[in-house]
Design a protein around this motif. Structure first.
Motif, PDB file in Angstrom:
ATOM      1  N   ALA A 441       0.834  -1.206   0.000  1.00  0.00           N
ATOM      2  CA  ALA A 441       0.000   0.000   0.000  1.00  0.00           C
ATOM      3  C   ALA A 441       0.871   1.259   0.000  1.00  0.00           C
ATOM      4  CB  ALA A 441      -0.918  -0.012   1.216  1.00  0.00           C
ATOM      5  N   ALA A 442       2.002   1.217   0.708  1.00  0.00           N
ATOM      6  CA  ALA A 442       2.900   2.374   0.738  1.00  0.00           C
ATOM      7  C   ALA A 442       3.504   2.635  -0.644  1.00  0.00           C
ATOM      8  CB  ALA A 442       4.012   2.139   1.758  1.00  0.00           C
ATOM      9  N   VAL A 443       3.797   1.563  -1.406  1.00  0.00           N
ATOM     10  CA  VAL A 443       4.318   1.723  -2.767  1.00  0.00           C
ATOM     11  C   VAL A 443       3.295   2.434  -3.651  1.00  0.00           C
ATOM     12  CG1 VAL A 443       4.992   0.464  -4.851  1.00  0.00           C
ATOM     13  CG2 VAL A 443       5.887  -0.244  -2.632  1.00  0.00           C
ATOM     14  N   LEU A 444       2.031   2.016  -3.530  1.00  0.00           N
ATOM     15  CA  LEU A 444       0.977   2.647  -4.332  1.00  0.00           C
ATOM     16  C   LEU A 444       0.773   4.103  -3.923  1.00  0.00           C
ATOM     17  CD1 LEU A 444      -1.533  -0.332  -4.384  1.00  0.00           C
ATOM     18  CD2 LEU A 444      -0.373   0.637  -6.372  1.00  0.00           C
ATOM     19  N   ASP A 445       0.783   4.385  -2.641  1.00  0.00           N
ATOM     20  CA  ASP A 445       0.608   5.772  -2.180  1.00  0.00           C
ATOM     21  C   ASP A 445       1.754   6.658  -2.666  1.00  0.00           C
ATOM     22  OD1 ASP A 445      -1.689   4.974  -0.907  1.00  0.00           O
ATOM     23  OD2 ASP A 445      -0.734   4.716   1.065  1.00  0.00           O
ATOM     24  N   SER A 446       2.989   6.134  -2.636  1.00  0.00           N
ATOM     25  CA  SER A 446       4.138   6.901  -3.105  1.00  0.00           C
ATOM     26  C   SER A 446       4.038   7.176  -4.604  1.00  0.00           C
ATOM     27  CB  SER A 446       5.428   6.141  -2.784  1.00  0.00           C
ATOM     28  OG  SER A 446       6.554   6.793  -3.314  1.00  0.00           O
ATOM     29  N   GLU A 457       3.583  14.782 -20.233  1.00  0.00           N
ATOM     30  CA  GLU A 457       2.430  14.648 -21.127  1.00  0.00           C
ATOM     31  C   GLU A 457       1.739  13.305 -20.923  1.00  0.00           C
ATOM     32  OE1 GLU A 457       3.744  15.268 -25.072  1.00  0.00           O
ATOM     33  OE2 GLU A 457       4.365  17.352 -24.760  1.00  0.00           O
ATOM     34  N   ASP A 458       2.530  12.259 -20.807  1.00  0.00           N
ATOM     35  CA  ASP A 458       1.969  10.915 -20.650  1.00  0.00           C
ATOM     36  C   ASP A 458       1.851  10.597 -19.160  1.00  0.00           C
ATOM     37  OD1 ASP A 458       1.012   8.426 -21.241  1.00  0.00           O
ATOM     38  OD2 ASP A 458       2.978   7.551 -21.661  1.00  0.00           O
ATOM     39  N   ASN A 459       0.881  11.214 -18.511  1.00  0.00           N
ATOM     40  CA  ASN A 459       0.716  11.033 -17.074  1.00  0.00           C
ATOM     41  C   ASN A 459      -0.035   9.731 -16.790  1.00  0.00           C
ATOM     42  OD1 ASN A 459      -0.131  11.419 -14.241  1.00  0.00           O
ATOM     43  ND2 ASN A 459       0.702  13.478 -14.558  1.00  0.00           N
ATOM     44  N   LYS A 460       0.504   8.952 -15.856  1.00  0.00           N
ATOM     45  CA  LYS A 460      -0.076   7.645 -15.528  1.00  0.00           C
ATOM     46  C   LYS A 460      -0.863   7.676 -14.218  1.00  0.00           C
ATOM     47  CE  LYS A 460       2.116   5.779 -19.020  1.00  0.00           C
ATOM     48  NZ  LYS A 460       1.397   5.291 -20.215  1.00  0.00           N
ATOM     49  N   LEU A 461      -1.262   8.862 -13.747  1.00  0.00           N
ATOM     50  CA  LEU A 461      -1.959   8.955 -12.469  1.00  0.00           C
ATOM     51  C   LEU A 461      -3.281   8.196 -12.497  1.00  0.00           C
ATOM     52  CD1 LEU A 461      -2.097  10.157  -9.628  1.00  0.00           C
ATOM     53  CD2 LEU A 461      -3.168  12.193 -10.619  1.00  0.00           C
ATOM     54  N   ASN A 462      -3.992   8.278 -13.608  1.00  0.00           N
ATOM     55  CA  ASN A 462      -5.288   7.594 -13.729  1.00  0.00           C
ATOM     56  C   ASN A 462      -5.138   6.093 -13.517  1.00  0.00           C
ATOM     57  OD1 ASN A 462      -7.883   6.892 -14.301  1.00  0.00           O
ATOM     58  ND2 ASN A 462      -7.835   7.472 -16.455  1.00  0.00           N
ATOM     59  N   ILE A 463      -4.131   5.498 -14.166  1.00  0.00           N
ATOM     60  CA  ILE A 463      -3.920   4.047 -14.059  1.00  0.00           C
ATOM     61  C   ILE A 463      -3.511   3.671 -12.640  1.00  0.00           C
ATOM     62  CG2 ILE A 463      -2.531   2.129 -14.934  1.00  0.00           C
ATOM     63  CD1 ILE A 463      -2.235   3.717 -17.542  1.00  0.00           C
ATOM     64  N   ILE A 464      -2.583   4.431 -12.068  1.00  0.00           N
ATOM     65  CA  ILE A 464      -2.083   4.096 -10.731  1.00  0.00           C
ATOM     66  C   ILE A 464      -3.204   4.197  -9.693  1.00  0.00           C
ATOM     67  CG2 ILE A 464      -0.448   4.753  -8.935  1.00  0.00           C
ATOM     68  CD1 ILE A 464       0.957   3.557 -11.279  1.00  0.00           C
ATOM     69  N   MET A 465      -4.029   5.251  -9.763  1.00  0.00           N
ATOM     70  CA  MET A 465      -5.104   5.429  -8.781  1.00  0.00           C
ATOM     71  C   MET A 465      -6.143   4.323  -8.896  1.00  0.00           C
ATOM     72  SD  MET A 465      -5.731   9.553  -8.721  1.00  0.00           S
ATOM     73  CE  MET A 465      -7.025   9.431  -7.487  1.00  0.00           C
ATOM     74  N   GLN A 466      -6.460   3.920 -10.121  1.00  0.00           N
ATOM     75  CA  GLN A 466      -7.456   2.858 -10.289  1.00  0.00           C
ATOM     76  C   GLN A 466      -6.947   1.536  -9.715  1.00  0.00           C
ATOM     77  OE1 GLN A 466      -9.675   3.469 -13.608  1.00  0.00           O
ATOM     78  NE2 GLN A 466     -10.767   1.539 -13.619  1.00  0.00           N
ATOM     79  N   GLU A 467      -5.668   1.218  -9.979  1.00  0.00           N
ATOM     80  CA  GLU A 467      -5.111  -0.021  -9.432  1.00  0.00           C
ATOM     81  C   GLU A 467      -5.000   0.058  -7.909  1.00  0.00           C
ATOM     82  OE1 GLU A 467      -4.521  -2.810 -11.014  1.00  0.00           O
ATOM     83  OE2 GLU A 467      -5.293  -1.886 -12.845  1.00  0.00           O
ATOM     84  N   ALA A 468      -4.686   1.241  -7.387  1.00  0.00           N
ATOM     85  CA  ALA A 468      -4.605   1.398  -5.933  1.00  0.00           C
ATOM     86  C   ALA A 468      -5.965   1.208  -5.285  1.00  0.00           C
ATOM     87  CB  ALA A 468      -4.042   2.778  -5.599  1.00  0.00           C
TER      88      ALA A 468
END
Length: 673
Positions: A441-446, A457-468
């Motif tokens: 969980a700490a890895v995902l939060d970081s 430009e190629d931001n991956k925040l959407n993917i990371i938040m959904q998987e988290a």
């Protein structure tokens, strides 16, 4: 280099015959040099030096002729033996040291020379061989103002080797030179296109280079075999382009043809052998080892590249050949040879990470994964600037050996890939396997925090938040998951996140879930369904699974038949050959397939009821019958015994035969293997 004629011969005394005039010797020397017959030129210079010892022109001609004849050791010995002569051979000495691959000594020798185009060109060649490509390119750029033939060929090679392939076309435009002006320049330019992943353009330019080379060399009256040897690098590069384009079979055929014809220079042959082995992988390991044996020093017991190859191949090429040799030995289970060769590679390539990676591969092959992890970890701590590849290898070894904590620790030490989606997913999976849920969980939060502040430009925040959110929901953190889904819906308007939000919030706050549920798009097939009346029903009755399946299948088939009513085409019946359907004749017997004894028309044969007529008195007949019965019983018993013995013998023989069959098959298998 034709020598200047001599006016006055120096004194020479011979008791046997007078020496030839020195003018004639220098005239003969000039003819041999013009014909490129350098061996004869060396002999003539020796004659001149016997007549006139210490003649500067003769010594200079001898040194150059020896270099031209590839007798580098003799040339260097001649230079060292003429120290008393007031001639500066420093440049020639540096060149000889360069040809002997004593690059540092050659570079040191050049420092005492006056800087001119010749010394700068030799220095650039030495720097190229040392792998100092940027310094080499800088010298070529300074030499562009000098009118040196074919300088652009070396300049393009230097740019490609230094990783500056994108600058090649600009340099050619600045020099106003076309890539197809000669076949060497076309070849080097094609290599720059390969570096830029323009494989199709590179293939076309290589084909043009081969055509231009054939035309040029035929004009020089070279033999066909010599032309093929000269153009061998282009053939190897064409096969390599086919390999990069995914045309594996064409690449294999190209490499194999070059190797089998044996009409290539040794460096092109070595590249073809190495690439073919890399392309085939672990298939046909013994054949790969035999091909590599062609590249080693003949007198060497261990594998060591021939001296000529060591001079012509670049450090990366030599390293690739040795690495493939080790991998083939591991596939062939020759662990002792692999271990011995890896130990020698540490001294050959001290600045490379390949030796330690191969050492770890040997430990893994020996089922010593822990030892491999230790070696890789120690190297990463000792050389942190080279640790990226080593730590990735350590993570792979640890994950395969069932050590997820060590694998996660290795990945966590690589900062530049720490927040990439693939790395985050791998770290989370490894920590889950190790039972460290809080660490995952700490890895995902970081990662979420890093991508929130990233200006890319190629931001991956959407993917990371959904998987988290999915991870937190899976481990029972509904409130954290709902918060992440809610942020996704508000910031990105993600429909998948909205679905996840509704299903997650429904477990905690039903009213809030109903509010978000209204934002979902209605399904088109549910408009005619009354949800309230459906909830008031008592529910579906339990029906056997097979029966319900059959019912659903029947309903589906019925609807399908109504929706698509296809007219089946009537086919004419096929009759046997010679059969007339208008006049079929009597019908066939329905019992024709039954055995005769089972047919209704079967009648067994009658037994002959006529008994043999008995003559004589009745008592005599009875006695004869009894005697005959007794003797018949004894004979039957003896016959039964004999039958038993013969049967047992037959059984034992058959058993012996059955036992012998498998052994013969197994021996054939062994002989085939």
């Amino acid at each position: 280099m034709a020598p200047k004629p001599k006016d006055k011969p120096k004194p020479y005394h011979s008791p046997s015959q007078p020496p030839p005039p020195i003018e004639d010797l220098f005239a003969s020397l000039s003819k041999h040099i013009d014909k490129s017959d350098f061996e004869q030129a060396v002999k003539v210079t020796d004659q001149v030096l016997r007549v006139a010892p210490g003649d500067e022109d003769a010594i200079r001609c001898k040194v150059v002729a020896l270099i031209k004849a590839d007798r580098i050791d003799d040339a260097l010995s001649t230079i060292q033996s003429t120290k008393k002569v007031p001639i500066d051979f420093t440049f020639f000495k540096a060149y000889c040291l360069y040809r002997q691959n004593k690059l540092d000594e050659a570079l040191e020798s050049l420092k005492t020379q006056e800087t001119n185009s010749a010394t700068m060109l030799l220095e650039s060649q030495i720097l190229y061989r040392l792998g100092k490509m940027d310094a080499c390119v800088d010298i070529y750029q300074k030499l562009q103002k000098s009118k040196i033939d074919s300088l652009e060929i070396n300049s393009v090679a230097g740019l490609v080797s230094s990783g500056r392939a994108s600058e090649v076309q600009g340099m050619l435009d600045a020099l106003r030179v076309k890539a197809t002006s000669n076949f060497e320049l076309a070849y080097n330019t094609a290599c720059s296109l390969i570096e830029r992943n323009k494989y199709t353009d590179a293939e076309q330019l290589l084909l043009s280079a081969r055509r231009i080379g054939q035309e040029t060399l035929m004009e020089d009256n070279l033999l066909d075999d010599d032309i093929e040897i000269e153009l061998a690098p282009i053939a190897v590069q064409l096969a390599y382009v086919q390999q990069l384009l995914g045309h594996t079979q064409e690449a294999i055929e190209g490499y194999t043809d070059i190797i089998n014809r044996d009409l290539a220079d040794e460096s092109s042959l070595a590249v073809a052998v190495n690439n073919l082995i890399a392309l085939k992988g672990p298939k046909d390991v013994s054949d790969g080892l035999r091909k590599l044996d062609r590249l080693k020093e003949k007198d060497s017991q261990n594998f060591q590249l021939a001296h000529g190859l060591n001079l012509k191949l670049s450090p990366k090429q030599r390293e690739a050949v040795y690495a493939n040799r080790v991998l083939l030995l591991l596939h062939a289970n020759r662990l002792d040879q692999a271990r011995e060769l890896v130990a020698a590679l540490s001294d050959m390539f001290a600045d490379s990470v390949m030796p330690v990676l191969l050492q770890a591969a040997v430990f893994v092959r020996e089922n010593k994964a822990v030892r491999a992890e230790e070696v890789l970890g120690q190297f990463a701590e000792k050389f942190p600037d080279k640790s990226k590849v080593v730590l990735l290898a350590r993570a792979q070894v640890a994950a395969a050996a069932g050590h997820p904590q060590i694998a996660a620790e290795s990945l966590a030490k690589i900062p530049d890939i720490q927040h990439m989606p693939a790395t985050v997913a791998t770290l989370v999976s490894l920590k889950e396997r190790a039972g460290d849920i809080d660490g995952a969980a700490a890895v995902l939060d970081s990662a979420i925090k890093w991508w929130s502040n990233a200006m890319t430009e190629d931001n991956k925040l959407n993917i990371i938040m959904q998987e988290a959110a999915s991870f937190k929901l899976r481990h029972g953190h509904e409130e954290d998951a709902a918060r992440l889904y809610e942020e996704l819906v508000k910031s990105h308007g993600n429909m998948e996140a909205l679905v996840g939000l509704v299903t997650t919030v429904a477990r905690v706050d039903v009213n809030k879930a109903e509010t978000y549920e209204k934002q979902l798009k209605p399904l088109p097939g549910l408009r005619g369904v009354d949800v309230d009346s459906l909830e008031k029903t008592s529910g579906a009755k339990h029906v056997d699974g097979s029966a319900s399946h059959v019912g659903v299948t029947e309903a589906y088939e019925e609807g399908k038949s109504k929706a698509k009513s296809k007219k089946k085409r009537k086919r004419k019946p096929r009759y046997p050959k010679g059969f007339d359907p208008a006049n079929p004749g009597p019908p066939p017997d329905p019992e024709r397939w039954l055995p005769k004894r089972e047919r209704s028309s079967y009648r067994p044969k009658r037994k002959d009821k006529r008994a043999a007529q008995v003559r004589g008195s009745q008592g005599a007949v009875v006695r004869e019958k009894q005697e005959a019965g007794t003797s018949g019983a004894s004979s039957n018993s003896s016959n039964s015994k004999s039958n038993q013995v013969s049967t047992s013998k037959g059984t034992s023989q058959n058993a012996a035969a059955e036992q012998s069959k498998p052994s013969s098959k197994s021996s054939r298998k062994k002989s085939r293997n």
